[in-house]
Design a protein around this motif. Structure first.
Motif, PDB file in Angstrom:
ATOM      1  N   ARG A  83      -9.383  -0.845   0.998  1.00 30.55           N
ATOM      2  CA  ARG A  83      -8.313  -1.800   0.689  1.00 30.55           C
ATOM      3  C   ARG A  83      -7.873  -1.617  -0.763  1.00 30.55           C
ATOM      4  NH1 ARG A  83     -11.559  -7.615  -0.161  1.00 30.55           N
ATOM      5  NH2 ARG A  83     -12.674  -6.980  -2.073  1.00 30.55           N
TER       6      ARG A  83
ATOM      7  N   ASN B 163      -6.205  -6.545   1.914  1.00 32.34           N
ATOM      8  CA  ASN B 163      -6.212  -6.413   3.366  1.00 32.34           C
ATOM      9  C   ASN B 163      -6.878  -5.078   3.740  1.00 32.34           C
ATOM     10  OD1 ASN B 163      -4.900  -8.843   4.031  1.00 32.34           O
ATOM     11  ND2 ASN B 163      -2.911  -7.933   3.500  1.00 32.34           N
ATOM     12  N   TRP B 164      -7.902  -5.171   4.559  1.00 30.71           N
ATOM     13  CA  TRP B 164      -8.680  -3.987   4.913  1.00 30.71           C
ATOM     14  C   TRP B 164      -7.988  -3.165   5.986  1.00 30.71           C
ATOM     15  CZ3 TRP B 164     -12.690  -2.706   1.969  1.00 30.71           C
ATOM     16  CH2 TRP B 164     -13.386  -3.694   1.274  1.00 30.71           C
ATOM     17  N   ASN B 165      -8.138  -1.853   5.866  1.00 35.93           N
ATOM     18  CA  ASN B 165      -7.703  -0.916   6.893  1.00 35.93           C
ATOM     19  C   ASN B 165      -8.797   0.121   7.102  1.00 35.93           C
ATOM     20  OD1 ASN B 165      -4.657  -1.398   7.608  1.00 35.93           O
ATOM     21  ND2 ASN B 165      -4.792  -1.620   5.389  1.00 35.93           N
TER      22      ASN B 165
ATOM     23  N   CYS C  83      -9.175  -0.092  -6.090  1.00 39.55           N
ATOM     24  CA  CYS C  83      -9.358  -0.020  -4.642  1.00 39.55           C
ATOM     25  C   CYS C  83     -10.838  -0.125  -4.333  1.00 39.55           C
ATOM     26  CB  CYS C  83      -8.770   1.267  -4.073  1.00 39.55           C
ATOM     27  SG  CYS C  83      -9.579   2.741  -4.676  1.00 39.55           S
TER      28      CYS C  83
END
Length: 473
Positions: free
Chosen positions: A340, A414-416, A462
């Motif tokens: 993120r 927001n995590w991906n 990050c």
């Protein structure tokens, strides 16, 4: 004493013949000797000296010869009788082949020696034995240590920081609790030996210095990790002999090939077995210990671990990367990471957070493929040619793919989850379990895994929650 009955089985061939010869000479009847004056005079003749007879001199000389023979054959001559059950095993003394098979007799020097016996179909047994003056005997059972270690299986790829099942045939682990060489009972007495931890044993020795040891069930074992026939580390000690054990491979275990699990019983060295060769390839790095094991950052001021994350932070707009320190020969593997943006204060909207598959560990000249996404949801795939992470090149890298995607969770914090699957020269790129791009490329054969980000020109941070690397069969 002519009445003594000499037992032939107690002596070496050749001794009795010599003994009987000396005995016969000693027992011959002596003729009586008439004593005469030592000096006799006749007329004017000079005195003559007469010879004396000493019958006891022969007795002394005979006893000396007999004593020498006894010393040579019974005392000075040191022997070691080696037997195995079953017999027919090759015998090695201190690493050298004796060219003999059991049962056999060796003539080693007094002191400590290593005896190894080998018979096809059985596990080799190696034992240290202290040879004492005179007769020695050693009996070694060969029906021990021949059980199977079934997992990990041959060529299995085991991951660091992941569970690995070890299984073995526990019911076949009959073992001696005490080696015969360690038992020294008094002649003519019986001995009860206290068992070692993990076994129960009662030893009933023969007369003399040897012992017969009854095989009994092993209740606990030790597990060791070997690589290329050398011990690397202890896996676990005092494990219950249940037949299975789940080994959580430590993060600090280096990756590599040709590993084996070695199972031993501390109470009985004969009861042991090696498993099949497997590989420690791949990892599940979740940074929960706040340590980035085996990761090489481009700058120690840029990268850090805290809060269970591996984080990069910079105020420039250059690309930043950290390389995992292992060379992967395999061409079929999967790399996955959850990431993120936690800070993004600049204006460089094209800055991606990414996984890279690179051809080297160099930060100044690296080639390969970058697969990532931007804060605003643009999916990007780049081909890097001798790219310099430290000094940014004048122009952008080769863009293979760039498009906005709704599968990206955009914005800050927001995590991906992005994943790249390689099978030979075929590559597939996934975001949040949705494939967004696939390509074929034979220009580069990447061996290294990198994670990184491109700065926004101001404060950029990050976070990488985990990085998984799996080498596919």
């Amino acid at each position: 004493n002519p009445a003594i009955n000499v037992q032939e089985g107690n002596y070496k061939p050749g001794f009795l013949e010599a003994f009987q010869a000396v005995k016969s000479d000693l027992l011959k009847a002596e003729k009586p000797v008439v004593e005469k004056p030592a000096l006799e005079k006749t007329g004017s003749e000079k005195a003559q000296v007469k010879k004396r007879h000493f019958p006891w001199l022969g007795v002394i000389l005979g006893l000396a010869v007999a004593g020498g023979l006894i010393y040579y054959f019974l005392i000075m001559k040191t022997t070691l009788q080696v037997e195995t059950t079953p017999s027919g095993a090759k015998v090695y003394l201190d690493g050298s082949d004796t060219a003999k098979v059991t049962p056999c007799q060796l003539e080693p020097s007094i002191g400590s020696h290593v005896i190894k016996v080998s018979l096809e179909g059985y596990a080799d047994v190696e034992r240290e034995f202290v040879v004492k003056n005179g007769k020695n005997s050693l009996t070694i059972p060969l029906d021990l240590g021949t059980y199977e270690v079934s997992a990990p299986a041959t060529n299995t790829n085991v991951q660091r920081e992941a569970p690995c099942l070890i299984s073995w045939e526990s019911s076949a682990m009959a073992a001696t609790a005490v080696s015969p060489s360690s038992v020294q009972p008094h002649r003519g007495t019986a001995a009860t030996v206290q068992p070692h931890k993990g076994t129960d044993a009662t030893v009933q020795p023969h007369k003399g210095t040897d012992a017969t040891v009854q095989p009994l069930a092993v209740t606990s074992i030790d597990l060791e990790l070997y690589q290329n026939e050398s011990k690397v580390a202890d896996i676990a000690k005092g494990v219950v002999n249940s037949g299975t054990y789940t080994w959580n491979v430590p993060a600090t275990t280096a990756e590599g090939y040709n590993f084996k699990v070695h199972i031993t019983c501390p109470a009985a060295s004969e009861s042991h077995a090696f498993g099949q060769s497997f590989n420690l390839l791949g990892f599940k790095e979740d940074f929960t210990d706040n340590v980035a094991d085996f990761w090489l950052p481009d700058s120690t001021t840029t990268w850090s671990t805290a809060g269970g994350y591996y984080s990069g932070s910079n105020t420039t707009d250059r690309a930043n990367a950290s390389i995992y320190d292992f060379f992967y020969l395999a061409t079929s593997y999967t790399v996955e990471s959850r990431m993120r943006w936690s800070e993004f204060n600049g204006s460089n909207s094209n800055a991606p957070i990414f996984i890279m598959l690179g051809t080297s560990k160099s930060f100044t000249s690296n080639s390969g493929f970058v697969l990532g996404y931007t804060k605003d949801g643009t999916v990007s795939v780049y081909q890097l040619d001798n790219f310099n992470f430290i000094i940014p090149p004048s122009g952008p890298p080769t863009t293979m793919y760039s498009a906005s995607s709704t599968v990206v969770n955009t914005g800050i914090n927001n995590w991906n989850t992005i994943k790249v699957v390689r099978v030979g020269s075929n590559y597939a790129f996934y975001i949040n379990d949705t494939m967004v791009y696939a390509f074929v490329n034979t220009i580069y054969n990447p061996y290294y895994v990198l994670v990184g980000f491109v700065g926004s020109g101001m404060k950029t941070t990050c976070d990488f929650d985990y990085v998984y690397m799996t080498v596919n069969p």
